[in-house]
Every structure is written in structure tokens, then in C-alpha cells.
Design a protein around this motif. Structure first.
Motif, PDB file in Angstrom:
ATOM      1  N   LYS A  46      -8.497 -10.704  -2.265  1.00  0.00           N
ATOM      2  CA  LYS A  46      -9.111 -11.955  -1.810  1.00  0.00           C
ATOM      3  C   LYS A  46      -8.105 -13.099  -1.905  1.00  0.00           C
ATOM      4  O   LYS A  46      -7.131 -13.031  -2.654  1.00  0.00           O
ATOM      5  CB  LYS A  46     -10.332 -12.304  -2.675  1.00  0.00           C
ATOM      6  N   THR A  47      -8.376 -14.150  -1.194  1.00  0.00           N
ATOM      7  CA  THR A  47      -7.564 -15.365  -1.259  1.00  0.00           C
ATOM      8  C   THR A  47      -8.172 -16.300  -2.289  1.00  0.00           C
ATOM      9  O   THR A  47      -9.369 -16.585  -2.248  1.00  0.00           O
ATOM     10  CB  THR A  47      -7.534 -16.076   0.116  1.00  0.00           C
ATOM     11  N   SER A  48      -7.357 -16.774  -3.229  1.00  0.00           N
ATOM     12  CA  SER A  48      -7.835 -17.729  -4.222  1.00  0.00           C
ATOM     13  C   SER A  48      -7.660 -19.145  -3.679  1.00  0.00           C
ATOM     14  O   SER A  48      -7.154 -19.337  -2.582  1.00  0.00           O
ATOM     15  CB  SER A  48      -7.053 -17.568  -5.531  1.00  0.00           C
ATOM     16  N   GLU A  49      -8.052 -20.114  -4.449  1.00  0.00           N
ATOM     17  CA  GLU A  49      -7.858 -21.514  -4.077  1.00  0.00           C
ATOM     18  C   GLU A  49      -6.559 -22.084  -4.644  1.00  0.00           C
ATOM     19  O   GLU A  49      -6.226 -23.238  -4.400  1.00  0.00           O
ATOM     20  CB  GLU A  49      -9.051 -22.352  -4.538  1.00  0.00           C
ATOM     21  N   VAL A  50      -5.813 -21.278  -5.392  1.00  0.00           N
ATOM     22  CA  VAL A  50      -4.581 -21.736  -6.030  1.00  0.00           C
ATOM     23  C   VAL A  50      -3.450 -21.749  -5.009  1.00  0.00           C
ATOM     24  O   VAL A  50      -3.136 -20.719  -4.409  1.00  0.00           O
ATOM     25  CB  VAL A  50      -4.214 -20.839  -7.227  1.00  0.00           C
ATOM     26  N   VAL A  51      -2.848 -22.903  -4.826  1.00  0.00           N
ATOM     27  CA  VAL A  51      -1.765 -23.069  -3.856  1.00  0.00           C
ATOM     28  C   VAL A  51      -0.417 -23.024  -4.571  1.00  0.00           C
ATOM     29  O   VAL A  51      -0.229 -23.661  -5.604  1.00  0.00           O
ATOM     30  CB  VAL A  51      -1.919 -24.405  -3.084  1.00  0.00           C
ATOM     31  N   VAL A  52       0.505 -22.263  -3.995  1.00  0.00           N
ATOM     32  CA  VAL A  52       1.880 -22.192  -4.478  1.00  0.00           C
ATOM     33  C   VAL A  52       2.735 -22.814  -3.374  1.00  0.00           C
ATOM     34  O   VAL A  52       2.821 -22.277  -2.272  1.00  0.00           O
ATOM     35  CB  VAL A  52       2.313 -20.737  -4.743  1.00  0.00           C
ATOM     36  N   GLU A  53       3.346 -23.920  -3.665  1.00  0.00           N
ATOM     37  CA  GLU A  53       3.989 -24.712  -2.621  1.00  0.00           C
ATOM     38  C   GLU A  53       5.220 -24.079  -1.986  1.00  0.00           C
ATOM     39  O   GLU A  53       5.439 -24.209  -0.804  1.00  0.00           O
ATOM     40  CB  GLU A  53       4.342 -26.088  -3.169  1.00  0.00           C
ATOM     41  N   ARG A  54       6.054 -23.386  -2.767  1.00  0.00           N
ATOM     42  CA  ARG A  54       7.340 -22.962  -2.219  1.00  0.00           C
ATOM     43  C   ARG A  54       7.438 -21.490  -1.835  1.00  0.00           C
ATOM     44  O   ARG A  54       8.502 -21.047  -1.441  1.00  0.00           O
ATOM     45  CB  ARG A  54       8.442 -23.262  -3.233  1.00  0.00           C
ATOM     46  N   LEU A  55       6.376 -20.734  -1.927  1.00  0.00           N
ATOM     47  CA  LEU A  55       6.498 -19.293  -1.713  1.00  0.00           C
ATOM     48  C   LEU A  55       5.467 -18.734  -0.730  1.00  0.00           C
ATOM     49  O   LEU A  55       5.071 -17.581  -0.851  1.00  0.00           O
ATOM     50  CB  LEU A  55       6.365 -18.555  -3.054  1.00  0.00           C
TER      51      LEU A  55
END
Length: 182
Positions: A64-73
């Protein structure tokens, strides 16, 4: 680290991200479960492995896709080499700061093979450690100099760790505001 070696690693990492992004879009729900953990969708959100009971009553897994965003990857799937070097398990459901209590886990996470080459796993654990009041670069430096002292510092109230490490559901995990050590 020698500047030319550091530059080579940065170029290699940048090229690997470029190649991954040009080949295909990464969508968590489309990933096989054996690639889900430590993957980041093209949208920049972390993928999480979740378990559920299927129609036959057996335990099954989905990505599943979480709501946590990783900006550079964004669009990044961690390599098997990094999973092995860092001592993590792709079959993990959720994450827990309890792993930091294992000197073996901390040693592998802080090893040059992991810490200098696996930015996704390090970023995830950097944020997890920060949530417990631990600054991962300082813990890794203590691990490098004196592994026993690193564990003592982690376990003591004055060593930067919050009392009573707790389990954290990865879908609720929010990145720390401090920049990662890269």
C-alpha cells in the motif's frame, strides 16, 4: 572519505535514481510484496507492507501507499544489496524502534556498507531514531568508536533516547524536520 570516492558515490546514486525513474513509474499497489518494504512510489510516498486475512482465512500480504513523503527518493526501490548490508527484512510489516536495542542491527545500520550507500534505509531509520530522541549520526559515531558505549548511551535516559521505546506503525510515521546525514 576521499573526495573523489564521495563524488563517485553521489554520481552512482544519482544515475541509479535517474535510470529507475526513466524505466517505469513505481506504484506501491503494483509492486510484488517482496519489493514493497523500503520502496518509494513515484509520487514520493513510502510503500508499506500490510497483512490481511484472505478469503480462505489465511494471512496474506499487500503493498500500500502510505502518507509519508520522502522528498529526494521518489520512484526508488531499495536494492537487495542494501537490504542485506543494513540487516533489514523486506517481509517487515510496520517498523519498530526496538531494533535499535539490538547491537547487531545498529552495527549493520551504521556500517559503511549501509550508512554510506543506502540512503532510503538510513533516512527511514534516521527519522525513526529522531522520533525516539536519538540523533542517528551521533549514535553511529559512538557505534564506530565504542559499540558497548553506544548501547549504554541509547539505553540511558541521558543518552538521547526517550524512555520506553515503542513500536510505530509505518503508515503513521512522519519524517523528522532535521535533514538526513547525506
Amino acid at each position: 572519505m576521499v573526495p573523489s570516492k564521495k563524488l563517485s558515490l553521489i554520481l552512482f546514486f544519482a544515475c541509479s535514481i535517474f535510470v529507475q525513474e526513466t524505466l517505469a513509474e513505481v506504484i506501491c499497489e503494483s509492486l510484488p510484496t517482496n519489493l514493497c518494504s523500503f520502496a518509494i512510489a513515484s509520487s514520493g510516498k513510502r510503500c508499506v507492507l500490510e497483512n490481511y486475512q484472505n478469503e480462505q482465512g489465511n494471512l496474506d500480504y499487500t503493498c500500500k501507499t502510505s502518507e509519508v513523503v520522502v522528498e529526494r527518493l521518489s520512484g526508488y526501490i531499495e536494492t537487495d544489496h542494501c537490504v542485506s548490508a543494513c540487516g533489514v527484512d523486506r517481509k517487515s510489516v510496520g517498523i519498530s524502534s526496538d531494533a535499535f536495542l539490538s547491537s547487531e542491527f545498529t552495527a549493520r545500520l551504521c556500517s559503511p556498507a549501509c550508512y554510506q550507500n543506502c540512503p532510503n534505509i538510513v533516512d527511514l531509520n534516521f527519522n525513526l531514531a529522531a522520533g525516539e530522541g536519538v540523533f542517528l549520526p551521533a549514535l553511529c559515531e559512538k557505534q564506530r568508536v565504542n559499540p558497548r558505549r553506544a548501547m549504554l548511551a541509547l539505553l540511558s535516559n541521558g543518552g538521547g533516547a526517550a524512555p520506553g521505546l515503542v513500536a510505530v506503525d509505518s503508515s503513521a510515521f512522519a519524517p523528522a524536520s532535521a535533514p538526513t546525514p547525506f
